[in-house]
Write an enzyme that holds these catalytic residues in place. Structure first.
Site, mmCIF file in Angstrom:
data_model
loop_
_atom_site.group_PDB
_atom_site.id
_atom_site.type_symbol
_atom_site.label_atom_id
_atom_site.label_comp_id
_atom_site.label_asym_id
_atom_site.label_seq_id
_atom_site.Cartn_x
_atom_site.Cartn_y
_atom_site.Cartn_z
ATOM 1 N N ILE B 11 4.564 -5.959 55.013
ATOM 2 C CA ILE B 11 3.403 -6.239 54.151
ATOM 3 C C ILE B 11 2.908 -7.679 54.340
ATOM 4 O O ILE B 11 1.706 -7.959 54.273
ATOM 5 C CB ILE B 11 3.722 -5.930 52.663
ATOM 6 C CG1 ILE B 11 2.447 -5.911 51.801
ATOM 7 C CG2 ILE B 11 4.717 -6.914 52.072
ATOM 8 C CD1 ILE B 11 1.587 -4.720 52.029
ATOM 9 N N SER B 33 12.428 -16.897 55.366
ATOM 10 C CA SER B 33 12.887 -15.613 55.879
ATOM 11 C C SER B 33 14.200 -15.801 56.618
ATOM 12 O O SER B 33 14.337 -16.745 57.393
ATOM 13 C CB SER B 33 11.825 -15.015 56.818
ATOM 14 O OG SER B 33 12.365 -13.885 57.476
ATOM 15 N N LYS B 87 3.428 -6.572 44.176
ATOM 16 C CA LYS B 87 3.742 -5.530 43.228
ATOM 17 C C LYS B 87 4.914 -4.694 43.739
ATOM 18 O O LYS B 87 5.062 -4.595 44.940
ATOM 19 C CB LYS B 87 2.533 -4.643 42.944
ATOM 20 C CG LYS B 87 1.797 -4.097 44.151
ATOM 21 C CD LYS B 87 2.185 -2.976 45.003
ATOM 22 C CE LYS B 87 3.204 -1.990 44.788
ATOM 23 N NZ LYS B 87 3.314 -1.023 45.932
ATOM 24 N N ASP B 165 6.733 3.241 44.312
ATOM 25 C CA ASP B 165 6.207 2.076 45.031
ATOM 26 C C ASP B 165 4.718 2.287 45.350
ATOM 27 O O ASP B 165 3.893 1.448 44.982
ATOM 28 C CB ASP B 165 7.037 1.771 46.283
ATOM 29 C CG ASP B 165 6.530 0.523 46.985
ATOM 30 O OD1 ASP B 165 6.930 -0.581 46.606
ATOM 31 O OD2 ASP B 165 5.688 0.658 47.897
#
Lengths: 303, 303
Positions: B11, B33, B87, B165
Site C-alpha cells: 500500500i 522499514s 485504515k 479489511d
C-alpha cells in the site's frame, strides 16, 4: 418516583425488585414481561402498551438480556422516559451510541449501570491505586455458569457474550480503579463447538495486566484481582468486596449499601440532576477482545 | 513539511509514495522499514532511531498492518510528531482512544484516515442522500484477496480483520454518506478452518441495510452500494467512484484528486490548523460485528 421494570428474570427477582422495594426513592409501578410479572404489580406483555397506559411512570429499568434490550430502550426514550440499563448496556457499541444520542435529544437521563463498581471495597481500591505505579496486574474470574445462569441459553448465543457476561464485571472494576486507561493487546477465546459465545477467555492488556475468565469453574468460585505496585500489593477479592494490602485485610467495611441499592440511588440522583452516565470502557474492551482475539474450539457445553 | 513513512509494503508503494511525491505540501524525508526502504530516501530499521536522528521530521505516516501500528504511533506521538494512520486506525478501539488522548495531551495532530471516503463520487452521494428517507440499502463488497493482498498472511491472523479489511472501506463510506448513524443488528462471519479472521461476512444493519463482504470473489470484482429512498434509487459503484441515480450516471466527475492525494492534502490542513480527525464509526461497526456475530467454519484458505 414511579419506575417500571422490564424483563422479569433471575437478575430482576434476585436484585432489582429487592433494591427498588427497599429504596426511599422508588415505587415499582409496573413490570413488562411476556412470562408474567409480580404479585400485586401491574404487568404488560409489551413495553409499548405500558408506555401508552402509564404516562405517570417516568423511569424504565431494563434487565432483560442484551440482544432484546435495545428496542425497548429506544421505545422508552422515544416516549420521553428516563432509562436505566443492566450491564452490558447493549449487544453492540453502536446501538448504545444511538441510545445516548437519543437520550440527549429527548432531554432525559440514561444510565448504563455497572453493578460491580458498587461492590464494597471498589472505592477504597480506587483511592489506594490513585497515583501509584502499577507494575503488574492479574484478574481471575472463574465461576460456574450452571450455578449463576442455570439454563440461560441466551448467554451462549451470538450477542450473549458468554464468559464476558461475568468478565465484563471484572473489566468494569478494572477500568474504574486504574489511574490510566488500558487496552487489549492479545486475547484468546474458547468457543464450545455447539455455542456462539466463548466459555473461557484469556486477555493480555497494556500495563502488564492479564485476565483469566472461565465459566467452567466448579467448587470454589474466584472473582479476584491483584496488583503489584511501587507501594506494595493490592488484592481485591470476592468481586470487589474484600480489599487486602500486602496480604492483610484493609478498608472493606466501606459502603454496605449493596450493589443494586447503590445503582438505584445513583439513578435517582441522575434523574434529579438531569444528567446521564454512559461509560462504555468495559464494553470496548470486550468488543476489542472479540475483534483481536484468537478463537479455539473446545468441547460441547450443555446446561 | 517533511514526512516519514513507516511500513514500506504494497500500500505504501502503490499509494502513499506517489501521493506524497505529487503533493506540493510534503517532502518524503525518511522511511522506517525492517525490509529496506526506497532508493534515495534515508531508511531506518526502527522508528525510535528515526525519531532520535531526525528531529526535523514533524509528521509520521504509518501504513503497516494494524497490529504492529500502535507501538509506532505511540512512539511518534510521545516524540511530539503529528501522526497519520492508514485504515483501520488500530487493531482495537481502546488503543486508538489511547492515541487520541495522547495526541491531545501532546498538542499534535492525529488523523485516522479512511481513503474510500475520498473516492470520486462519495461527496455527491452524501449530498444527494442528505434529507432523504432511506427505505433500504444493500452493500456488496466482493473482491479476490489473492489479487489485492497476495501472500499477506497477516490479514487472516487475529487482529488482521480478514474480509473486514476491505469491508471497513464500505463501512467508512456508509457512515459518511448516511444522514443517520446505523448499528449492526445481526452478523454472520465465515472463518476458514485454518485462519483466525473471517473470509466472508454478512451484516444486517439498522434502517434495513444489508452488507455482503466476500474475499473469495474471482472474475469481476464488486464494490457497490445501492439505496432505495423516497426520491428514487441511488447507486454508488466501483468503491465510491461512480454515482447513479435511478440507473443513470450522475455527478461522478467531482474530485479527481485521487483518494490518497486527498488524504495527504487533508493531513497538511489538519497540521496547519492544529486539529485532529479520529472518526471511529466504521471500526465500531466491525468490532460490533465480531462481538454480535454468529461464526461459521468454512473451508481452508491458502494463498
Amino acid at each position: 418516583m414511579r419506575i417500571a421494570l422490564a424483563g422479569i428474570g433471575k437478575i430482576a427477582l434476585d436484585q432489582h425488585v429487592p433494591a427498588i422495594s427497599s429504596s426511599p426513592d422508588w415505587a415499582l409501578a409496573a413490570t413488562v414481561s411476556r412470562h408474567g410479572g409480580l404479585e400485586g404489580v401491574e404487568n404488560f406483555a409489551r413495553i409499548d402498551q405500558m408506555l401508552a397506559a402509564r404516562p405517570d411512570i417516568s423511569v424504565v429499568s431494563l434487565c432483560l438480556p442484551p440482544v432484546p434490550r435495545f428496542a425497548m430502550a429506544q421505545a422508552a426514550l422515544r416516549a420521553g422516559r428516563h432509562v436505566m440499563l443492566e450491564k452490558p448496556p447493549g449487544a453492540t457499541l453502536a446501538e448504545v451510541h444511538v441510545l445516548r444520542d437519543l437520550a440527549r435529544a429527548q432531554g432525559v437521563s440514561l444510565y448504563a449501570t455497572w453493578h460491580s463498581r458498587e461492590a464494597q471495597a471498589v472505592a477504597a481500591a480506587r483511592a489506594w491505586l490513585a497515583g501509584r505505579v502499577i507494575h503488574e496486574g492479574r484478574i481471575t474470574w472463574r465461576e460456574d455458569v450452571r450455578v449463576w445462569h442455570p439454563g440461560q441459553d441466551w448467554i451462549f448465543e451470538a450477542g450473549g457474550m458468554g464468559v464476558f457476561d461475568p468478565g465484563i464485571n471484572a473489566l468494569s472494576i478494572l477500568t474504574h480503579i486504574l489511574p490510566e486507561p488500558v487496552h487489549v493487546t492479545e486475547a484468546e477465546l474458547d468457543f464450545p463447538e455447539n455455542r456462539q459465545a466463548p466459555i473461557a477467555a484469556r486477555l493480555a492488556l497494556s500495563g502488564n495486566i492479564a485476565a483469566d475468565f472461565d465459566f467452567r469453574q466448579q467448587g470454589p468460585q474466584t472473582w479476584d484481582m491483584e496488583f503489584v505496585t511501587d507501594a506494595g500489593r493490592l488484592a481485591l477479592r470476592l468481586g470487589g468486596n474484600v480489599l487486602e494490602i500486602d496480604g492483610r485485610p484493609a478498608g472493606g467495611a466501606g459502603t454496605i449499601m449493596g450493589e443494586y441499592p447503590a445503582l438505584y440511588a445513583r439513578m435517582a440522583d441522575l434523574v434529579r440532576k438531569g444528567a446521564s452516565d454512559v461509560d462504555l470502557a468495559p464494553m470496548v474492551l470486550v468488543a476489542d477482545a472479540f475483534t483481536r482475539g484468537r478463537r479455539n474450539l473446545v468441547e460441547k457445553f450443555e446446561f
